[in-house]
Design a protein around this motif. Structure first.
Motif, mmCIF file in Angstrom:
data_model
loop_
_atom_site.group_PDB
_atom_site.id
_atom_site.type_symbol
_atom_site.label_atom_id
_atom_site.label_comp_id
_atom_site.label_asym_id
_atom_site.label_seq_id
_atom_site.Cartn_x
_atom_site.Cartn_y
_atom_site.Cartn_z
ATOM 1 N N ARG A 701 0.822 -1.209 0.000
ATOM 2 C CA ARG A 701 0.000 0.000 0.000
ATOM 3 C C ARG A 701 0.855 1.257 0.000
ATOM 4 O O ARG A 701 0.569 2.232 -0.699
ATOM 5 C CB ARG A 701 -0.925 -0.026 1.222
ATOM 6 N N ASN A 702 1.943 1.301 0.780
ATOM 7 C CA ASN A 702 2.754 2.509 0.853
ATOM 8 C C ASN A 702 3.498 2.773 -0.454
ATOM 9 O O ASN A 702 3.890 3.899 -0.745
ATOM 10 C CB ASN A 702 3.746 2.422 2.020
ATOM 11 N N LYS A 703 3.697 1.743 -1.282
ATOM 12 C CA LYS A 703 4.360 1.947 -2.577
ATOM 13 C C LYS A 703 3.371 2.484 -3.612
ATOM 14 O O LYS A 703 3.697 3.364 -4.406
ATOM 15 C CB LYS A 703 4.972 0.631 -3.064
ATOM 16 N N THR A 704 2.150 1.945 -3.625
ATOM 17 C CA THR A 704 1.187 2.386 -4.635
ATOM 18 C C THR A 704 0.714 3.816 -4.392
ATOM 19 O O THR A 704 0.386 4.535 -5.338
ATOM 20 C CB THR A 704 -0.034 1.455 -4.657
ATOM 21 N N ARG A 705 0.691 4.250 -3.152
ATOM 22 C CA ARG A 705 0.176 5.582 -2.851
ATOM 23 C C ARG A 705 1.103 6.680 -3.338
ATOM 24 O O ARG A 705 0.716 7.849 -3.386
ATOM 25 C CB ARG A 705 -0.087 5.721 -1.348
ATOM 26 N N SER A 706 2.344 6.341 -3.673
ATOM 27 C CA SER A 706 3.276 7.354 -4.164
ATOM 28 C C SER A 706 3.558 7.213 -5.657
ATOM 29 O O SER A 706 4.355 7.958 -6.219
ATOM 30 C CB SER A 706 4.606 7.270 -3.394
ATOM 31 N N LEU A 707 2.880 6.249 -6.312
ATOM 32 C CA LEU A 707 3.191 5.968 -7.719
ATOM 33 C C LEU A 707 2.597 7.037 -8.637
ATOM 34 O O LEU A 707 1.405 7.329 -8.595
ATOM 35 C CB LEU A 707 2.643 4.588 -8.099
ATOM 36 N N TRP A 708 3.470 7.624 -9.495
ATOM 37 C CA TRP A 708 3.038 8.637 -10.466
ATOM 38 C C TRP A 708 2.880 8.056 -11.863
ATOM 39 O O TRP A 708 1.958 8.402 -12.584
ATOM 40 C CB TRP A 708 4.060 9.772 -10.555
ATOM 41 N N ASN A 709 3.818 7.206 -12.243
ATOM 42 C CA ASN A 709 3.860 6.707 -13.619
ATOM 43 C C ASN A 709 3.947 5.192 -13.613
ATOM 44 O O ASN A 709 4.715 4.600 -12.850
ATOM 45 C CB ASN A 709 5.087 7.272 -14.360
ATOM 46 N N LEU A 710 3.159 4.564 -14.484
ATOM 47 C CA LEU A 710 3.144 3.106 -14.586
ATOM 48 C C LEU A 710 3.164 2.699 -16.048
ATOM 49 O O LEU A 710 2.341 3.174 -16.842
ATOM 50 C CB LEU A 710 1.914 2.535 -13.887
ATOM 51 N N ILE A 711 4.126 1.845 -16.408
ATOM 52 C CA ILE A 711 4.235 1.312 -17.769
ATOM 53 C C ILE A 711 4.221 -0.209 -17.692
ATOM 54 O O ILE A 711 4.908 -0.809 -16.861
ATOM 55 C CB ILE A 711 5.532 1.786 -18.457
ATOM 56 N N LEU A 712 3.429 -0.811 -18.559
ATOM 57 C CA LEU A 712 3.427 -2.259 -18.712
ATOM 58 C C LEU A 712 3.530 -2.554 -20.199
ATOM 59 O O LEU A 712 2.644 -2.180 -20.971
ATOM 60 C CB LEU A 712 2.134 -2.866 -18.141
ATOM 61 N N ARG A 713 4.622 -3.208 -20.624
ATOM 62 C CA ARG A 713 4.792 -3.421 -22.054
ATOM 63 C C ARG A 713 5.721 -4.604 -22.316
ATOM 64 O O ARG A 713 6.428 -5.095 -21.437
ATOM 65 C CB ARG A 713 5.360 -2.174 -22.719
ATOM 66 N N GLY A 714 5.683 -5.012 -23.579
ATOM 67 C CA GLY A 714 6.629 -6.018 -24.051
ATOM 68 C C GLY A 714 6.440 -7.406 -23.482
ATOM 69 O O GLY A 714 7.389 -8.190 -23.428
ATOM 70 N N SER A 715 5.212 -7.750 -23.023
ATOM 71 C CA SER A 715 4.945 -9.085 -22.485
ATOM 72 C C SER A 715 4.014 -9.800 -23.456
ATOM 73 O O SER A 715 2.792 -9.597 -23.437
ATOM 74 C CB SER A 715 4.321 -8.991 -21.081
ATOM 75 N N ASP A 716 4.567 -10.622 -24.296
ATOM 76 C CA ASP A 716 3.839 -11.192 -25.433
ATOM 77 C C ASP A 716 2.702 -12.123 -25.028
ATOM 78 O O ASP A 716 1.749 -12.310 -25.785
ATOM 79 C CB ASP A 716 4.811 -11.951 -26.340
ATOM 80 N N TRP A 717 2.788 -12.755 -23.821
ATOM 81 C CA TRP A 717 1.787 -13.767 -23.446
ATOM 82 C C TRP A 717 0.729 -13.235 -22.501
ATOM 83 O O TRP A 717 -0.221 -13.931 -22.179
ATOM 84 C CB TRP A 717 2.497 -14.969 -22.799
ATOM 85 N N LEU A 718 0.860 -12.017 -22.059
ATOM 86 C CA LEU A 718 -0.062 -11.485 -21.056
ATOM 87 C C LEU A 718 -1.457 -11.290 -21.653
ATOM 88 O O LEU A 718 -1.630 -10.630 -22.664
ATOM 89 C CB LEU A 718 0.459 -10.140 -20.510
ATOM 90 N N GLU A 719 -2.478 -11.902 -20.996
ATOM 91 C CA GLU A 719 -3.856 -11.829 -21.476
ATOM 92 C C GLU A 719 -4.752 -10.954 -20.604
ATOM 93 O O GLU A 719 -5.736 -10.394 -21.095
ATOM 94 C CB GLU A 719 -4.459 -13.245 -21.534
ATOM 95 N N GLU A 720 -4.425 -10.854 -19.313
ATOM 96 C CA GLU A 720 -5.271 -10.030 -18.447
ATOM 97 C C GLU A 720 -4.442 -9.342 -17.380
ATOM 98 O O GLU A 720 -3.410 -9.850 -16.938
ATOM 99 C CB GLU A 720 -6.369 -10.864 -17.800
ATOM 100 N N LEU A 721 -4.939 -8.164 -17.007
ATOM 101 C CA LEU A 721 -4.320 -7.377 -15.933
ATOM 102 C C LEU A 721 -5.385 -7.187 -14.863
ATOM 103 O O LEU A 721 -6.473 -6.666 -15.134
ATOM 104 C CB LEU A 721 -3.827 -6.019 -16.457
ATOM 105 N N VAL A 722 -5.072 -7.622 -13.642
ATOM 106 C CA VAL A 722 -6.017 -7.529 -12.538
ATOM 107 C C VAL A 722 -5.502 -6.488 -11.555
ATOM 108 O O VAL A 722 -4.359 -6.566 -11.099
ATOM 109 C CB VAL A 722 -6.195 -8.883 -11.821
ATOM 110 N N MET A 723 -6.356 -5.494 -11.260
ATOM 111 C CA MET A 723 -6.005 -4.447 -10.296
ATOM 112 C C MET A 723 -6.760 -4.730 -9.010
ATOM 113 O O MET A 723 -7.991 -4.745 -8.986
ATOM 114 C CB MET A 723 -6.392 -3.065 -10.837
ATOM 115 N N GLY A 724 -6.034 -4.989 -7.910
ATOM 116 C CA GLY A 724 -6.669 -5.276 -6.627
ATOM 117 C C GLY A 724 -6.608 -6.758 -6.300
ATOM 118 O O GLY A 724 -6.178 -7.596 -7.111
ATOM 119 N N ASN A 725 -7.086 -7.082 -5.092
ATOM 120 C CA ASN A 725 -7.011 -8.473 -4.635
ATOM 121 C C ASN A 725 -8.384 -9.076 -4.374
ATOM 122 O O ASN A 725 -8.501 -10.126 -3.763
ATOM 123 C CB ASN A 725 -6.159 -8.565 -3.368
#
Length: 807
Positions: A701-725
């Motif tokens: 939690r303390n890491k996400t609260r300070s996050l400004w920029n997020l990049i996700l790229r170059g993962s050829d097999w990735l089918e879904e992105l889940v935010m949260g638990n």
């Protein structure tokens, strides 16, 4: 001989009706000089009377009284009579009896008129002024203010607008606008129109005395401030008035002055208004202005028109001068005071070479050196805004903004804050968000003072007006006495070594320089900015040894491929920025920079090697930024030559990091860094992974609260992105400060799922890029309702609509 009483009436009639007229006519012929002397004497007496009346009128006008209509008419008749007398040709008498006769007769007739005026001196000469508006003098050439005039007049007619604030930078025409408003207001709107110049250090009792004189109220010299205020208040409270306050620098307590507080809702029968000018938006807030209007600089057509009026068409008739004049006018950047000052200074310059020299000076931010501008003291007037800033830190932050190239007019706010931080101008907080919040607060204060302006994207960029930049550099160079103390150049092809010798700060942005000086003596240089020089490919080995006290070095956006080993000699360096360069490896000598606090390596797409021990040697490091860098291998075995996470973990002063990773263990390890916030995160090349869940187990939690920029790229097999638990009981896990999200080169990504978290809590406020993804977005339903996301959408852009939903 005795006459019979019977004939006496006939004799008297004969004498008066025949003898006297004949005698008078004969007198015109034989006594012309007597008539002329009598006229001259009568006219002199009338002139004395007129001069005495004029003195009375002048004395009365100094007491704000006016001349009566009766007196005006009498003075006009005296003027006519004097003209008639002066037109008579009576310098001599002719031997021609007929000519003498006619002249004498005309002189006698004029004398009668003069004597009649002398006997009809006006009984009433002066009277108190009953006009509520005293017209103010303004410049004859005013351009571009009509829209502001119409808006201001509409505010004055608006019953909901009690206090009206007009703000803008120095020299933009606020006082002229206020005077024009004063001159246009008729007596039908207000009983009293009061114009007051406040200044930086207002004297309350003098203000009260001035207002009292304006409305005809007599105050005693020994009255207290409160007594004066009470008298003014009771006089104005039932009257319609407009109080115009020029040049307000802070809160003016209207209650103490004695001004009835204008109400937001007032009828036309009880209209009471206050309108003021200031250089600060903050003052508008302090004065509780219900209507606020910013006076902007002129548009190009208006600016060119004003410049031409001051230069004169005679000078601009030369086609070569005219083309150069357009360049000069554009450098004034629409500021009326600068256009007038420079225009008048150049009005006598008839040679193209003189205009070319002026262009050179303006392009080099040396406006004060243009011959003829020194009399207008333009920079001293502008400097008052600088002097009025809250403290020295804010003044230093303002001056440092002038180091950004004039050609690169829009400045990214984050880059400005990084420069302030690297120069030690703003405080270091353990939380990077607090540090940047302070930086943004300073920017907003400078904008409110009209020393910075919004950029093309106001939330991310600012700009500095050309003339304000020139003024800042003039201040930084000790009022122009040390020209190269702060050296700022653009579009130059060669760096002159002799100009650097006495410099403390050097900024060469967007130039054509390919190689900086190989050797130079720069004992005082503390700040060197060479960013965004695309042609710069190499740093010579002799450059850095000549700069023993350098603290700030920015080489970002250049084409350099390596740093020379001599960088290790910059032992006082605290900030190093080599982001967006072609650098492939860091020299081991970089580890000698034991005072380095900020190391920026963002988007170093060719960086493949960081020698072991370099990062851990930077014991003072507070910010390390490797966001979106090619380097992402943080799990190097101890027996190999390479950097590992252990080196970052041993940096006890580190507070913030931007990083690129390419495996889940590295992500999890980031969460274990105590007291280190992750402000930028790039995740790439997750080979074989089909589903990625960003949740508290991966990112705390303390890491996400300070996050400004997020990049996700170059993962050829990735089918879904889940935010949260999937647990709604963890509402604090979110990305509240996320500014940018980029998803790219994910050919199999089909959906984003928000699981146990609101979508808007994980999405930036700005549009985000999604490239090469076949995507649908989903939200798992819980008892608490949330923003709906349309299913199965082929996305090329993720954006927020007017209802704060995303589609």
């Amino acid at each position: 001989m005795e006459y019979s009483p019977l004939f006496e009436p006939f004799i008297e009639l004969f004498i008066k009706g025949i003898c006297h007229p004949i005698k008078q006519q004969i007198g015109y012929c034989i006594r012309p000089r007597a008539h002329i002397t009598a006229l001259t004497s009568a006219m002199d007496e009338l002139r004395c009377t007129r001069d005495s009346i004029n003195e009375t009128i002048e004395a009365a006008e100094r007491k704000r009284q006016i001349c009566t209509e009766e007196a005006k008419q009498w003075l006009m008749m005296v003027q006519t009579a004097e003209g008639d007398v002066n037109s008579l040709d009576h310098h001599g008498c002719s031997w021609n009896c007929w000519s003498t006769y006619r002249l004498s007769k005309r002189v006698a007739k004029k004398r009668k008129k003069v004597m009649k005026l002398q006997n009809k001196v006006p009984s009433s000469i002066v009277a108190p002024s009953n006009d509520p508006v005293k017209e103010m003098p303004i410049a004859p050439m005013v351009v571009g203010q009509e829209p502001y005039m119409q808006k201001a007049l509409s505010y004055l007619g608006d019953d909901t607008a009690g206090i009206i604030g007009i703000y803008g930078m120095a020299g933009v025409g606020k006082t002229t606008l206020l005077k024009r408003i004063n001159n246009m207001i008729g007596r039908t709107m207000f009983d009293h129109v009061i114009f007051v110049v406040v200044s930086r250090t207002p004297d309350l009792m003098k203000l009260q005395q001035h207002i009292a004189k304006e409305v005809g109220l007599i105050l005693e010299d020994d009255e207290s401030e409160m007594s004066r205020g009470t008298a003014i208040f009771n006089f104005l409270k039932r009257r319609k008035f407009l109080l115009t306050l020029d040049d307000l620098w802070g809160l003016l307590d209207l209650v103490k002055v004695g001004i009835p507080q204008p109400q937001k809702f007032s009828s036309s029968e009880h209209k009471q208004k206050v309108i003021f000018t200031t250089r600060s938006l903050e003052v508008c807030g302090k004065m509780q202005a219900s209507k606020i209007m910013k006076l902007e600089c002129l548009k190009w057509e208006e600016a060119w028109s004003l410049f031409k009026l001051n230069v004169g068409e005679d000078t601009l008739s030369n086609s070569r001068i005219r083309s150069l004049a357009e360049v000069v006018a554009r450098e004034c950047d629409g500021l009326p005071l600068a256009l007038i000052t420079v225009g008048l200074a150049m009005s006598t310059k008839k040679m193209p070479a003189e205009w070319q020299h002026a262009v050179t000076l303006l392009k080099s931010s040396r406006l004060a050196e243009i011959s003829g501008t020194e009399d207008h003291d333009l920079f001293s007037l502008l400097r008052i805004s600088y002097d009025s800033l809250r403290d020295d830190r804010m003044r230093e932050c303002f001056l440092s903004c002038s180091l950004w190239s004039e050609d690169n007019n829009d400045i990214l706010k984050d880059n400005t804050i990084k420069a302030w931080l690297g120069s030690g101008l703003i405080d270091e907080f353990d939380d990077i968000n607090e540090t940047y919040s302070m930086g943004h607060s300073i920017i907003e204060n400078l904008k409110a003072a009209c020393l910075l302006e919004p950029g093309y994207a106001a939330d991310r960029y600012v700009r500095m007006h050309h003339i304000i930049r020139d003024m800042a550099l003039w201040i930084a160079s000790d009022h122009g006495m040390n020209k190269n103390k702060w050296l700022v150049q653009a579009n130059t092809r060669q760096a002159r070594v002799d100009e650097w010798n006495k410099s403390e700060r050097v900024s060469l942005m967007n130039t054509q320089i390919e190689v900086p000086p190989d050797a130079c003596d720069c004992p005082n240089l503390m700040f060197l900015m060479l960013r965004e020089n695309k042609h710069l490919k190499r740093i010579p080995t002799g450059l850095f040894p000549s700069m023993p006290f350098l603290k700030y070095l920015d080489l970002s956006g250049t084409s350099i491929r390596e740093l020379p080993a001599e960088v290790g000699m910059l032992v006082n360096l605290q900030h190093l920025n080599i982001s967006f360069t072609n650098i492939t490896s860091l020299p081991s000598e970089l580890g000698q920079l034991v005072k380095l606090k900020y190391l920026e390596l963002e988007s170093t797409w060719k960086l493949v090697e960081i020698p072991r021990g370099v990062i851990s040697s930077l014991v003072m490091l507070r910010v390390l930024n490797l966001f979106d860098s090619y380097f992402a291998d943080w799990n190097c075995p101890s027996e190999e030559e390479g950097v590992a996470f252990e080196e970052i973990e041993c940096l006890t002063r580190l507070t913030a990091i931007g990083i690129t990773v390419k495996d889940i263990p590295s992500l999890q390890r980031l969460s274990n860094f105590p007291n280190v916030s992750v402000h930028s995160l790039s995740i790439r090349e997750l080979h074989g992974l089909t589903s990625l869940r960003l949740s508290p187990t991966i990112l705390s939690r303390n890491k996400t609260r300070s996050l400004w920029n997020l990049i996700l790229r170059g993962s050829d097999w990735l089918e879904e992105l889940v935010m949260g638990n999937g647990v709604m009981s963890s509402p604090d896990w979110s990305l509240p400060h996320l500014e940018s999200l980029w998803l790219g080169d994910l050919p199999k990504l089909e959906k984003i799922i928000w699981s146990g978290v609101m979508p808007h809590a994980c999405l930036p406020s700005q549009p985000s890029d999604i490239d090469n993804c076949w995507l649908s977005v989903h939200q798992e339903r819980f008892m608490d309702s949330a923003t709906s996301i349309p299913p199965r959408t082929t996305c090329t852009e993720l954006h927020r609509d007017g209802t704060s939903n995303w589609s």
